[in-house]
Design an enzyme around this catalytic site. Structure first.
Site, short mmCIF file in Angstrom:
data_model
loop_
_atom_site.label_atom_id
_atom_site.label_comp_id
_atom_site.label_asym_id
_atom_site.label_seq_id
_atom_site.Cartn_x
_atom_site.Cartn_y
_atom_site.Cartn_z
N HIS A 126 12.72 -45.23 -17.41
CA HIS A 126 13.08 -44.48 -15.94
C HIS A 126 14.24 -43.77 -16.75
CE1 HIS A 126 9.97 -46.04 -13.30
NE2 HIS A 126 10.71 -47.15 -13.80
N GLU B 65 5.85 -57.33 -12.62
CA GLU B 65 6.50 -56.97 -11.76
C GLU B 65 5.11 -56.61 -10.53
OE1 GLU B 65 8.72 -53.73 -12.81
OE2 GLU B 65 7.86 -53.48 -14.34
N ASP C 120 9.88 -53.15 -8.29
CA ASP C 120 8.49 -52.27 -7.95
C ASP C 120 7.37 -53.80 -7.76
OD1 ASP C 120 8.05 -50.26 -9.62
OD2 ASP C 120 8.39 -51.29 -11.60
#
Length: 269
Positions: A61, A165, A191
């Site tokens: 990310h 997740e 998540d």
């Protein structure tokens, strides 16, 4: 005749003082990490000098490409902190590029099945345990070794972490944790909340969320694997100490924002 499992980061007898995270995990010292998403050598150095035991370079990310990834690993390792790379997927070439920086470990997001976990292990281990190729001079540097020494030690000193997740990951976590070569199951709380609850962040008391987290922890413990998670602050890290072997306390972008927001509010009050 019983099949002998290869030595892993959890069972190795190799002692390398450069591998700060591995050494602290094996000693049961509850190492503290953080995420870094900004692409700067100087930024990586500044964070490494805070006292953290490891820094997770966020290539999933974060705003970090190959060049910044290499530079961050070198800078962090040179200051005696363990660089860990969170890669953006399970593809062999992505794993290979990350490991060729000299990372002390990898974190692989959104692992949903045991087959995906086995693929990660295959790509992260040199033969005969896997299919990782050798051709870079850089990995050994961050481990403080010669290339031949690195080749002999990497399979059993690099920490392989998988993030659980998603709903599917939780459903299959027992089988994922049982995969040889997986060293840690890591709870991705945001998540996971989105997958199970449909919103972020979790309040922390939702039964479906807390039971999922408990299942992840139990799977890791049952298979003798380390267990970690991300937390928001030092208070939470202290509170979770009895449950986890390692935590990552937030990340650089959130830490910078939080400091400025709090100080500006104070200045204007």
């Amino acid at each position: 005749m019983a099949i002998t499992q290869p030595t892993t980061a959890q069972t190795t007898n190799i002692v390398n003082p450069r591998l700060r995270l591995l050494n602290k995990l094996r000693a049961g010292e509850y190492p503290l990490l953080t995420f870094v998403a900004l692409p700067s050598v100087r930024h990586a150095q500044i964070v490494a000098l805070t006292g953290v035991d490891g820094i997770i370079i966020d290539c999933e990310h974060g705003h970090i490409g190959d060049d910044s990834m290499h530079n961050a690993v070198a800078a962090i390792a040179a200051l005696g902190v363990s660089p860990i790379i969170r890669i953006r997927g399970t593809s062999h070439d992505i794993l290979k590029r990350a490991l060729d920086t000299g990372a002390h470990g990898i974190m692989v997001p959104q692992i949903n099945t045991a087959d995906e976990a086995r693929q990660v292990v295959q790509s992260s281990k040199f033969p005969p345990q896997g299919i990782r190729g050798q051709g870079s001079a850089f990995p050994a540097i961050a481990h403080g070794l010669t290339t031949p020494e690195y080749m002999l030690s990497a399979n059993e000193t690099i920490i392989t972490m998988v993030q659980i997740e998603t709903k599917a990951g939780v459903e299959n976590v027992d089988e994922i944790a049982a995969v040889p070569g997986i060293d840690m199951v890591f709870v991705g709380p945001n998540d996971l909340a989105q997958s199970l609850l449909g919103y972020v962040p979790a309040k922390g008391d939702e039964p479906v969320f807390t039971s999922a987290v408990d299942k992840i922890i139990a799977a890791g413990r049952n298979e003798g694997k380390w267990v970690g998670r991300m937390v928001n602050n030092g208070t939470a890290a202290r509170q979770e100490r009895s449950k986890y072997d390692m935590v990552a306390i937030t990340g650089d972008t959130k830490a910078i924002q939080n400091w400025y927001i709090a100080e500006l509010e104070l200045a204007r009050s």
